[in-house]
Write a protein that holds these residues in place. Structure first.
Motif, PDB file in Angstrom:
ATOM      1  N   LEU A 244      36.232  32.853  59.817  1.00  0.00           N
ATOM      2  CA  LEU A 244      37.575  32.361  59.478  1.00  0.00           C
ATOM      3  C   LEU A 244      37.583  31.660  58.127  1.00  0.00           C
ATOM      4  O   LEU A 244      38.588  31.703  57.406  1.00  0.00           O
ATOM      5  CB  LEU A 244      38.090  31.419  60.564  1.00  0.00           C
ATOM      6  N   CYS A 245      36.483  31.007  57.755  1.00  0.00           N
ATOM      7  CA  CYS A 245      36.400  30.423  56.416  1.00  0.00           C
ATOM      8  C   CYS A 245      36.409  31.514  55.357  1.00  0.00           C
ATOM      9  O   CYS A 245      36.947  31.326  54.258  1.00  0.00           O
ATOM     10  CB  CYS A 245      35.137  29.568  56.286  1.00  0.00           C
ATOM     11  N   GLY A 246      35.825  32.670  55.683  1.00  0.00           N
ATOM     12  CA  GLY A 246      35.906  33.806  54.776  1.00  0.00           C
ATOM     13  C   GLY A 246      37.332  34.312  54.629  1.00  0.00           C
ATOM     14  O   GLY A 246      37.735  34.756  53.552  1.00  0.00           O
ATOM     15  N   VAL A 247      38.101  34.229  55.703  1.00  0.00           N
ATOM     16  CA  VAL A 247      39.510  34.631  55.667  1.00  0.00           C
ATOM     17  C   VAL A 247      40.356  33.600  54.923  1.00  0.00           C
ATOM     18  O   VAL A 247      41.373  33.934  54.299  1.00  0.00           O
ATOM     19  CB  VAL A 247      40.039  34.832  57.103  1.00  0.00           C
ATOM     20  N   ALA A 248      39.939  32.335  54.967  1.00  0.00           N
ATOM     21  CA  ALA A 248      40.754  31.254  54.406  1.00  0.00           C
ATOM     22  C   ALA A 248      40.989  31.431  52.914  1.00  0.00           C
ATOM     23  O   ALA A 248      42.085  31.138  52.413  1.00  0.00           O
ATOM     24  CB  ALA A 248      40.080  29.905  54.669  1.00  0.00           C
ATOM     25  N   TYR A 249      39.993  31.909  52.173  1.00  0.00           N
ATOM     26  CA  TYR A 249      40.152  32.027  50.719  1.00  0.00           C
ATOM     27  C   TYR A 249      41.215  33.063  50.344  1.00  0.00           C
ATOM     28  O   TYR A 249      42.139  32.747  49.579  1.00  0.00           O
ATOM     29  CB  TYR A 249      38.812  32.351  50.077  1.00  0.00           C
ATOM     30  N   PRO A 250      41.146  34.308  50.849  1.00  0.00           N
ATOM     31  CA  PRO A 250      42.208  35.248  50.499  1.00  0.00           C
ATOM     32  C   PRO A 250      43.564  34.827  51.049  1.00  0.00           C
ATOM     33  O   PRO A 250      44.596  35.095  50.428  1.00  0.00           O
ATOM     34  CB  PRO A 250      41.737  36.566  51.117  1.00  0.00           C
ATOM     35  N   ALA A 251      43.573  34.174  52.214  1.00  0.00           N
ATOM     36  CA  ALA A 251      44.846  33.697  52.749  1.00  0.00           C
ATOM     37  C   ALA A 251      45.465  32.666  51.813  1.00  0.00           C
ATOM     38  O   ALA A 251      46.683  32.654  51.602  1.00  0.00           O
ATOM     39  CB  ALA A 251      44.630  33.098  54.137  1.00  0.00           C
ATOM     40  N   ALA A 252      44.624  31.810  51.224  1.00  0.00           N
ATOM     41  CA  ALA A 252      45.133  30.814  50.283  1.00  0.00           C
ATOM     42  C   ALA A 252      45.678  31.475  49.026  1.00  0.00           C
ATOM     43  O   ALA A 252      46.713  31.065  48.488  1.00  0.00           O
ATOM     44  CB  ALA A 252      44.019  29.826  49.924  1.00  0.00           C
ATOM     45  N   CYS A 253      44.982  32.510  48.534  1.00  0.00           N
ATOM     46  CA  CYS A 253      45.470  33.237  47.355  1.00  0.00           C
ATOM     47  C   CYS A 253      46.805  33.918  47.645  1.00  0.00           C
ATOM     48  O   CYS A 253      47.724  33.888  46.812  1.00  0.00           O
ATOM     49  CB  CYS A 253      44.437  34.274  46.913  1.00  0.00           C
ATOM     50  N   LEU A 254      46.917  34.526  48.823  1.00  0.00           N
ATOM     51  CA  LEU A 254      48.160  35.186  49.203  1.00  0.00           C
ATOM     52  C   LEU A 254      49.280  34.161  49.359  1.00  0.00           C
ATOM     53  O   LEU A 254      50.415  34.397  48.932  1.00  0.00           O
ATOM     54  CB  LEU A 254      47.958  35.961  50.510  1.00  0.00           C
ATOM     55  N   PHE A 255      48.960  33.024  49.950  1.00  0.00           N
ATOM     56  CA  PHE A 255      49.943  31.953  50.114  1.00  0.00           C
ATOM     57  C   PHE A 255      50.444  31.480  48.757  1.00  0.00           C
ATOM     58  O   PHE A 255      51.637  31.182  48.592  1.00  0.00           O
ATOM     59  CB  PHE A 255      49.301  30.808  50.898  1.00  0.00           C
ATOM     60  N   ALA A 256      49.533  31.431  47.774  1.00  0.00           N
ATOM     61  CA  ALA A 256      49.912  30.975  46.434  1.00  0.00           C
ATOM     62  C   ALA A 256      50.867  31.940  45.741  1.00  0.00           C
ATOM     63  O   ALA A 256      51.586  31.548  44.820  1.00  0.00           O
ATOM     64  CB  ALA A 256      48.662  30.777  45.579  1.00  0.00           C
ATOM     65  N   MET A 257      50.890  33.211  46.163  1.00  0.00           N
ATOM     66  CA  MET A 257      51.814  34.169  45.574  1.00  0.00           C
ATOM     67  C   MET A 257      53.256  33.849  45.955  1.00  0.00           C
ATOM     68  O   MET A 257      54.185  34.183  45.215  1.00  0.00           O
ATOM     69  CB  MET A 257      51.466  35.595  46.033  1.00  0.00           C
ATOM     70  N   PHE A 258      53.450  33.193  47.108  1.00  0.00           N
ATOM     71  CA  PHE A 258      54.796  32.924  47.603  1.00  0.00           C
ATOM     72  C   PHE A 258      55.175  31.445  47.520  1.00  0.00           C
ATOM     73  O   PHE A 258      56.353  31.118  47.407  1.00  0.00           O
ATOM     74  CB  PHE A 258      54.910  33.400  49.054  1.00  0.00           C
ATOM     75  N   VAL A 259      54.184  30.573  47.590  1.00  0.00           N
ATOM     76  CA  VAL A 259      54.436  29.127  47.520  1.00  0.00           C
ATOM     77  C   VAL A 259      53.558  28.546  46.425  1.00  0.00           C
ATOM     78  O   VAL A 259      52.349  28.420  46.602  1.00  0.00           O
ATOM     79  CB  VAL A 259      54.138  28.430  48.862  1.00  0.00           C
ATOM     80  N   GLU A 260      54.168  28.208  45.292  1.00  0.00           N
ATOM     81  CA  GLU A 260      53.422  27.674  44.164  1.00  0.00           C
ATOM     82  C   GLU A 260      53.616  26.157  44.076  1.00  0.00           C
ATOM     83  O   GLU A 260      54.733  25.679  43.909  1.00  0.00           O
ATOM     84  CB  GLU A 260      53.867  28.333  42.854  1.00  0.00           C
ATOM     85  N   MET A 261      52.518  25.431  44.193  1.00  0.00           N
ATOM     86  CA  MET A 261      52.542  23.975  44.075  1.00  0.00           C
ATOM     87  C   MET A 261      52.190  23.628  42.624  1.00  0.00           C
ATOM     88  O   MET A 261      51.022  23.560  42.248  1.00  0.00           O
ATOM     89  CB  MET A 261      51.537  23.343  45.037  1.00  0.00           C
ATOM     90  N   ARG A 262      53.203  23.413  41.795  1.00  0.00           N
ATOM     91  CA  ARG A 262      52.978  23.212  40.373  1.00  0.00           C
ATOM     92  C   ARG A 262      52.923  21.740  39.956  1.00  0.00           C
ATOM     93  O   ARG A 262      52.505  21.455  38.837  1.00  0.00           O
ATOM     94  CB  ARG A 262      54.068  23.923  39.562  1.00  0.00           C
ATOM     95  N   ARG A 263      53.328  20.859  40.811  1.00  0.00           N
ATOM     96  CA  ARG A 263      53.251  19.441  40.458  1.00  0.00           C
ATOM     97  C   ARG A 263      51.805  18.966  40.589  1.00  0.00           C
ATOM     98  O   ARG A 263      51.194  19.083  41.658  1.00  0.00           O
ATOM     99  CB  ARG A 263      54.164  18.620  41.362  1.00  0.00           C
ATOM    100  N   VAL A 264      51.283  18.421  39.533  1.00  0.00           N
ATOM    101  CA  VAL A 264      49.897  17.958  39.548  1.00  0.00           C
ATOM    102  C   VAL A 264      49.712  16.848  40.571  1.00  0.00           C
ATOM    103  O   VAL A 264      48.655  16.734  41.196  1.00  0.00           O
ATOM    104  CB  VAL A 264      49.472  17.500  38.141  1.00  0.00           C
ATOM    105  N   SER A 265      50.725  16.021  40.764  1.00  0.00           N
ATOM    106  CA  SER A 265      50.620  14.952  41.765  1.00  0.00           C
ATOM    107  C   SER A 265      50.445  15.541  43.161  1.00  0.00           C
ATOM    108  O   SER A 265      49.635  15.044  43.957  1.00  0.00           O
ATOM    109  CB  SER A 265      51.861  14.058  41.717  1.00  0.00           C
ATOM    110  N   TRP A 266      51.174  16.618  43.474  1.00  0.00           N
ATOM    111  CA  TRP A 266      51.020  17.261  44.778  1.00  0.00           C
ATOM    112  C   TRP A 266      49.641  17.866  44.929  1.00  0.00           C
ATOM    113  O   TRP A 266      49.004  17.766  45.984  1.00  0.00           O
ATOM    114  CB  TRP A 266      52.094  18.335  44.962  1.00  0.00           C
ATOM    115  N   ILE A 267      49.169  18.516  43.883  1.00  0.00           N
ATOM    116  CA  ILE A 267      47.833  19.104  43.929  1.00  0.00           C
ATOM    117  C   ILE A 267      46.781  18.022  44.148  1.00  0.00           C
ATOM    118  O   ILE A 267      45.819  18.200  44.911  1.00  0.00           O
ATOM    119  CB  ILE A 267      47.548  19.889  42.631  1.00  0.00           C
TER     120      ILE A 267
END
Length: 442
Positions: free
Chosen positions: A316-339
């Motif tokens: 599942l940790c192997g799945v987590a990385y591509p899932a995070a990349c895919l999530f970033a395609m639809f939800v972009e957290m651009r505020r540095v404070s949020w990051i």
């Protein structure tokens, strides 16, 4: 050019090219639950493997040196061809030689893993900058491909399956110096159960991924359709030029990055240079955690809960990385404070995994279903979160600082992974701060 829609075939090729980027550090890693039971290193295998993989950082160092002195011959294209060739050869050989040992050390496995890891390490400073030669819309598909280099092997590993060892009561005979007679006693020995298919077939699948990545790179580099999607040379390869780099740094000092309605906007102010290094710091810390410290501790943190939770956590940790990349395609957290706050949250969650590893082989709740569920959720959550942070930082660096920023993003990623792996190798194998145990005695 910015208003043209991305070409689907170029997006697919970009993703396929990314498949070869993290085969060793993510693809090879998901096979560890099977390998830990079969190779002599046992629970210490992840920490030792992590160090051998990070030794491959000699690849980007050699590339940087050679590119500086012979830029006409040592190009990103040539480096990509060479490392993918080495990766394909290493993966082919590991299929037949992974069980070879010398003096109780899995010498062949470590050596060939090093060869495969040359692709991982050098790709950070050649694959990403190469993608900067194309329009920015192709960077995210490439990052998705990077993630798939962990997802696809994870799915295969889940299909492979693994069960807890069967405890067998074996008779042992030893000589007692006190009585001068042989003493017979019984000991519970774990008997390893075979998975649905062997590690050789799994390594064959990794070989296929490397070959697909190589073919995709050839297509990106040669096909006219792909060539039409490149940015003008002044925005791409010429950014290697030192004069251009100095000019970029001067511009960097004149700008600032501010935010409006969640979007990043460059404005004139004196702080953007600091922001540039802060984003690199976040990338470095996420890499230390996900590629250095915690992979080395995974067996100590998860194995006390059983092979099932360990195997599930790794896959599942192997799945987590591509899932995070895919999530970033639809939800972009651009505020540095949020990051920043998200990075802090991931760090706090990861502390539970660290505690279970330190207390191994008797971590909290290790005889309960709650403990097994909690450890799996903990690992997957912080690995997903750190992976999302790395994706967003990479996107922001490329968008506002371009080709050269991606080079340093890759360099920081590798430096963080190497530092974390070296630290954990010393703690596990030299200072023996973590303990393992016969699974039948836990």
């Amino acid at each position: 050019m910015a208003n043209r829609r991305p070409k689907l075939r170029v997006q697919l090729l970009s993703a396929a090219f990314g498949l070869g980027s993290w085969i060793a550090m993510t693809g090879l890693w998901v096979e560890l639950p099977v390998l830990v039971q079969r190779l002599p290193e046992g629970w210490a295998l992840p920490s030792q493997l992590a160090l051998y993989l990070q030794v491959a950082n000699i690849g980007p160092i050699a590339y940087g040196f050679c590119h500086h002195w012979w830029p006409k011959y040592v190009t990103e294209e040539a480096a990509n061809h060479l490392q993918l060739a080495i990766g394909a050869l290493s993966t082919l050989l590991v299929i037949f030689m992974w069980t070879w040992t010398a003096s109780g050390i899995s010498f062949a496995f470590f050596l060939l893993s090093f060869g495969l890891s040359l692709v991982d390490c050098t790709s950070s400073v050649t694959f990403l900058p190469y993608m900067a030669n194309f329009r920015a819309c192709y960077l995210t598909p490439y990052l998705v491909g990077e993630g798939l280099s962990g997802l696809l092997p994870s799915l295969v590993a889940m299909a492979q399956g693994i069960e807890d060892p069967t405890c067998v009561n074996e008779t042992r005979i030893t000589f007692s110096a006190e009585t001068g007679q042989n003493v017979t006693f019984f000991e519970m020995i774990p008997h390893v159960n075979e998975p649905r298919f062997s590690p050789e077939w799994f390594f064959g699948f990794l070989l296929a991924l490397v070959i697909v990545s190589w073919l995709a790179f050839i297509a990106l580099d040669k096909m006219p359709l792909c060539q039409a999607e490149r940015v003008p040379s002044t925005e791409g390869n010429n950014s290697h030029d030192q004069a251009h780099e100095l000019e970029s740094l001067n511009e960097l000092q004149k700008n600032d990055v501010s935010f409006k309605n969640g979007d990043v906007i460059i404005r004139n102010a004196p702080h953007s240079h600091l922001l540039y290094y802060y984003l690199l710091f976040l990338q470095g810390w996420a890499s230390v955690a996900t590629f250095g410290i915690f992979p080395a501790l995974q067996s100590y943190s998860c194995l006390p809960y059983g092979d099932g939770p360990f195997h599930l956590t790794v896959t599942l940790c192997g799945v987590a990385y591509p899932a995070a990349c895919l999530f970033a395609m639809f939800v972009e957290m651009r505020r540095v404070s949020w990051i920043s706050w998200t990075s802090l949250a991931a760090t706090l969650i990861s502390l539970y995994a660290l505690v279970t590893a330190v207390l191994s082989p008797h971590p909290p709740l290790h005889h309960t279903l709650t403990g097994a569920i909690l450890i799996v959720v903990c690992w997957v959550t912080f690995m997903f979160t750190f992976s999302y942070i790395k994706t967003m930082v990479t996107i922001l660096l490329e968008e506002f600082w371009g080709h050269r920023a991606l080079f340093w993003c890759g360099a920081v990623t590798q430096a963080g992974a190497a530092a974390g792996a070296l630290l954990m190798f010393l703690l596990v194998n030299v200072f023996n701060l973590f303990e393992d145990e016969n699974m039948c005695l836990i």
